[in-house]
Structure formats: structure tokens, C-alpha cells
Design a protein around this motif. Structure first.
Motif, PDB file in Angstrom:
ATOM      1  N   GLU A 167       0.816  -1.204   0.000  1.00 29.26           N
ATOM      2  CA  GLU A 167       0.000   0.000   0.000  1.00 29.26           C
ATOM      3  C   GLU A 167       0.847   1.250   0.000  1.00 29.26           C
ATOM      4  N   LYS A 168       0.479   2.194  -0.838  1.00 31.48           N
ATOM      5  CA  LYS A 168       1.165   3.484  -0.828  1.00 31.48           C
ATOM      6  C   LYS A 168       0.527   4.355   0.256  1.00 31.48           C
ATOM      7  N   ALA A 183      -0.539  17.464  -3.538  1.00 35.43           N
ATOM      8  CA  ALA A 183      -0.870  16.111  -3.107  1.00 35.43           C
ATOM      9  C   ALA A 183      -1.721  15.408  -4.151  1.00 35.43           C
ATOM     10  N   LEU A 184      -2.588  16.173  -4.775  1.00 40.47           N
ATOM     11  CA  LEU A 184      -3.455  15.635  -5.815  1.00 40.47           C
ATOM     12  C   LEU A 184      -2.619  15.098  -6.969  1.00 40.47           C
ATOM     13  N   ARG A 185      -1.561  15.851  -7.291  1.00 46.66           N
ATOM     14  CA  ARG A 185      -0.667  15.402  -8.350  1.00 46.66           C
ATOM     15  C   ARG A 185       0.062  14.134  -7.938  1.00 46.66           C
ATOM     16  N   TRP A 186       0.478  14.085  -6.643  1.00 45.32           N
ATOM     17  CA  TRP A 186       1.153  12.892  -6.147  1.00 45.32           C
ATOM     18  C   TRP A 186       0.250  11.677  -6.281  1.00 45.32           C
ATOM     19  N   ALA A 187      -1.031  11.893  -6.042  1.00 47.41           N
ATOM     20  CA  ALA A 187      -1.972  10.782  -6.124  1.00 47.41           C
ATOM     21  C   ALA A 187      -2.303  10.448  -7.571  1.00 47.41           C
ATOM     22  N   ASN A 214      -6.612   6.994  -0.916  1.00 49.31           N
ATOM     23  CA  ASN A 214      -5.675   5.901  -0.655  1.00 49.31           C
ATOM     24  C   ASN A 214      -5.078   5.397  -1.960  1.00 49.31           C
ATOM     25  N   SER A 215      -4.278   4.336  -1.851  1.00 53.18           N
ATOM     26  CA  SER A 215      -3.530   3.927  -3.037  1.00 53.18           C
ATOM     27  C   SER A 215      -4.410   3.264  -4.090  1.00 53.18           C
ATOM     28  N   TYR A 216      -5.685   2.991  -3.781  1.00 56.09           N
ATOM     29  CA  TYR A 216      -6.578   2.448  -4.796  1.00 56.09           C
ATOM     30  C   TYR A 216      -7.440   3.533  -5.433  1.00 56.09           C
ATOM     31  N   GLY A 217      -7.194   4.781  -5.046  1.00 59.18           N
ATOM     32  CA  GLY A 217      -7.997   5.861  -5.593  1.00 59.18           C
ATOM     33  C   GLY A 217      -9.336   6.019  -4.899  1.00 59.18           C
TER      34      GLY A 217
END
Lengths: 286, 67, 68
Positions: A167-168, A183-187, A214-217
């Protein structure tokens, strides 16, 4: 110059000097300080105090002393990073206290620790039985690191042969109703995505106190209004359930049909789907 | 139809029902209904787990039906 | 409910699963998860094709089920 102006200017000057010195020396916790850092910290502080309030003292002498202490500490840090021998000398080395589950009395004596003190340190780590410990080291800073015997270590998913999804870290993309673009860009998402997800949840941006992805969007939000119920993201568990349902249905079809060819087809695909379920389970659970 | 296929069919039906219960549990907002469905899914799963070994016995006993 | 309509319903579910997996593959950040979702979406795609073919067959055999 009246005394109070003098003190104010000196205080400001030394605050700045101390700030710069500590900035350069790095951000270690007090407990992690090496001998040099410890001594330098105390000395620099008292020199500054002395100079700031001592009206008769010389400003430049004080500053010079602080700079010397800062510089030496910086130099020691620098050398410690580049030479293992030097850092062993200045910062000390860990001493093995327990090896193969046996206490090494000689090393204990060398460090001048009693068995009671060692027991205390172990108990602070929730270890009450010395026999459970495979290996323990007394670190240079005086704390104890212990490795439990394999059988006494907490059970991990790996031990039971469970595959866990990696998990990221979740990204905080909304704070106080404002979008955090970085942060949005990181995601890996854009504002369009965010607005769609918010709409799906049925909330507006200015009502969101905190939003994380989370890492699944999956987007989870905390609202200003705590009375509003927000649905939890459950797309993935639902997906798993519908996969299972389809797999069972295919099995049913394969049993119900008379046609040999489609029986084989259903059977093959049911097996394929079972494989898929096994593969996806770690990602879809929770 | 042999006993083996009948048991197989029943088992597949149970699996389907189990997954359906899970879906219902996830989809409902009602707390008590959620619990009920979750419980039902769990119970169905335990029935499946209980019957599955029996199916293996049957297919071992009647290898000619095993296809 | 007829056989054909059962299979059709199953096909609809499969299609839904496929699209959800694709979107998860797109939205996931972890490379491993991304790959797993992508691979399984492809697998589901092949199952979907088989089912579609089977439905055509059923409709040919039992024209009365067509469109149900």
C-alpha cells in the motif's frame, strides 16, 4: 545606550545566531545526541545566556565562542559520517548483552550494568522472560535493542503464507475545504477527478474538512457537519463479492447444461475466474 | 443425474448465495440488516466448507462420474 | 427465468466487473496492484467473449428467448 535596548538587540542577535547554529547541526532528538552535540548544546546555550544578560561582557567574544563550539561539533559530525572508526570513537559502539539466548556477563560488567538494570530495560520492551530473547544489544545511547526468538515474535501475514497487497501512503488532498494541488498530483489525479468523486459522495468541496485518497484511488472525507453520513468506499469488497457470485453462477451453468462443448467452456471459465479471485483477493479485501 | 453432480450443483448454488449475501451486506445502509447479511454469509460459508470435503469423497468413490 | 436470461444476467455482471477492474487499474498507485487489476481485466474480457458467444448460440437454438 540604555541597558534594555542593549539586551533587546543582543537577544535578537543571539537568537538568530543560535537558530542558524542549530539549523546547521541538524535535527536530532535530545536523546539521540552524541557526546559532542550534548556538550556543545549546553555550552552554546549558557554562553548565549551569559552574553545576552551580561552587560559588561564582550559581544564578539561570546559570538566567537558559539561559533567555535558549533564549528567543532559540525566537524565531528562530518568526520563521523565519513569515517566509521572515528564515529565509533566519538559516539561509542553497541555492546552485545545477549547472544544465542545467553547473557554475556563479561560485556555486562564492561558496561557496568547490573542484571536488574538489564531486566528493567527488557521489561520496558514487554519482555519478561530473558529466555525469550535471541539477541540483545546495549546501544551507545543507553537503550536496549532486543531480537526475540523466532517463535516468540508476533505473527505476521508472511508467517501464515498470506499475500498482502502493498500500500502506498494516503494523500491528503483536501484541507479545510481547499484543494491541495500538489498532493493531488502525487496521487496521480486531477481536479476533475476530485469533483466527480465528491459528487459521487454527494458532498460539496466547501463542506469537506479533510479529504484523503488511498492507493486504490478511494476518496474518504471528513465533513464539517458531523451529522451527515458519508458512505464508506466499498467498491472493492463489492467487486470481490460479485466476482464470487459470477464464479458460482458459471459453475451452476456448467452443471445445468446438456451441451458438452459449453459445459467445458463454463468449466474452463469458472476455473479461470477462481484463479482471478485468488489473485485479486489481497487487493480487494478491506 | 448422479449424486456427485447434484451435490456439486447444490454447492455452487450455495456459493452463489453466499456471494449474494456479501453483496447485500455491503450495499445496505441499515446497520442491523448489514449484520444479518454478514451473519448469513458467514453461516453459508461454513456450510460450504463443511460440504466441500464430502464432495471430494463422492468424486473419489465414483470416479466414473467425475468429469 | 430462462437459461438464456440467466446467462445474460451473468454477462452483465461480468461486463461490470471488467469495467471496474479497468478503472481500478487506472486509479491505483501501486504498480503491482495496477498490473494485477490490468491482467485480471483482460482475463475477464476473454470470459466475456465466451459468454457472448454462448448467448448467440442459445438465441439461435431457442429463438423464443431472443431479446428477453
Amino acid at each position: 545606550m540604555p541597558g534594555w535596548v542593549f539586551i533587546i538587540t543582543r537577544s535578537l542577535l543571539f537568537l538568530l545566531l543560535l537558530f542558524i547554529t542549530t539549523k546547521i547541526l541538524g535535527k536530532k532528538q535530545i536523546s539521540e545526541l552524541s557526546f559532542f552535540e550534548y556538550v556543545a548544546g549546553i555550552t552554546i546555550g549558557s554562553i548565549a545566556g551569559e552574553v545576552v544578560t551580561g552587560l559588561e561582557g564582550n559581544l564578539y567574544h561570546g559570538s566567537l565562542a558559539i561559533i567555535v563550539f558549533g564549528l567543532v561539533t559540525y566537524l565531528v559530525n562530518f568526520l563521523s559520517i565519513h569515517s566509521k572508526k572515528f564515529s565509533d570513537f566519538t559516539e561509542g559502539k553497541g555492546t552485545v548483552i545477549i547472544r544465542d539466548g545467553k547473557i554475556l556477563e563479561d560485556n555486562l560488567k564492561k558496561e557496568r550494568y547490573t542484571i536488574d538494570e538489564i531486566s528493567t530495560l527488557l521489561r520496558q520492551k514487554n519482555i519478561f522472560n530473558v529466555a525469550d530473547v535471541e539477541f540483545a544489544v546495549l546501544e551507545p545511547r543507553g537503550n536496549l535493542s532486543a531480537l526475540l526468538k523466532k517463535e516468540n515474535r508476533p505473527l505476521t501475514p508472511k508467517d501464515v503464507g498470506m499475500k498482502m497487497a502493498n500500500e502506498k501512503e494516503p494523500q491528503t488532498i483536501i484541507m479545510d475545504g481547499a484543494i491541495m494541488d500538489e498532493a493531488l498530483r502525487w496521487a496521480g489525479k486531477g481536479r476533475d477527478w476530485l469533483y466527480t468523486e465528491l459528487e459521487k459522495l454527494g458532498v460539496t468541496l466547501d463542506n469537506v474538512f479533510l479529504g484523503q485518497v488511498n492507493s486504490y484511488g478511494d476518496l474518504t472525507v471528513d465533513l464539517y457537519d458531523d451529522k451527515i453520513q458519508v458512505p464508506q468506499p466499498q467498491q472493492r469488497p463489492l467487486l470481490l463479492a460479485s466476482l464470487k457470485k459470477t464464479q458460482a453462477d458459471l459453475e451452476l451453468f456448467s452443471l445445468a447444461t446438456e451441451c458438452e462443448k459449453s459445459k467445458a467452456m463454463y468449466k474452463k471459465n469458472a476455473a479461470l475466474l477462481q484463479e482471478t479471485i485468488n489473485k485479486l483477493e489481497p487487493y480487494l479485501n478491506g | 443425474m448422479t449424486v456427485g453432480t447434484q451435490v456439486k450443483q447444490t454447492l455452487a448454488g450455495l456459493k452463489s448465495a453466499q456471494a449474494a449475501f456479501e453483496t447485500f451486506a455491503l450495499q445496505t445502509e441499515n446497520k442491523s440488516a448489514k449484520k444479518l447479511y454478514q451473519q448469513a454469509a458467514k453461516e453459508t460459508q461454513s456450510i460450504i466448507d463443511n460440504v466441500e470435503p464430502r464432495l471430494q469423497d463422492i468424486t473419489a468413490e465414483e470416479p466414473q462420474y467425475n468429469q | 427465468m430462462t437459461v438464456a436470461s440467466n446467462v445474460k444476467q451473468c454477462l452483465v455482471t461480468i461486463k461490470g466487473i471488467e469495467s471496474q477492474l479497468s478503472s481500478l487499474a487506472f486509479n491505483s498507485l501501486d504498480q503491482e496492484a495496477k498490473a494485477a487489476f490490468h491482467d485480471t481485466a483482460l482475463t475477464i474480457g476473454t470470459i466475456k467473449k465466451d459468454l457472448q458467444y454462448r448467448i448467440l448460440e442459445l438465441e439461435r437454438q431457442e429463438p423464443q428467448y431472443k431479446g428477453s
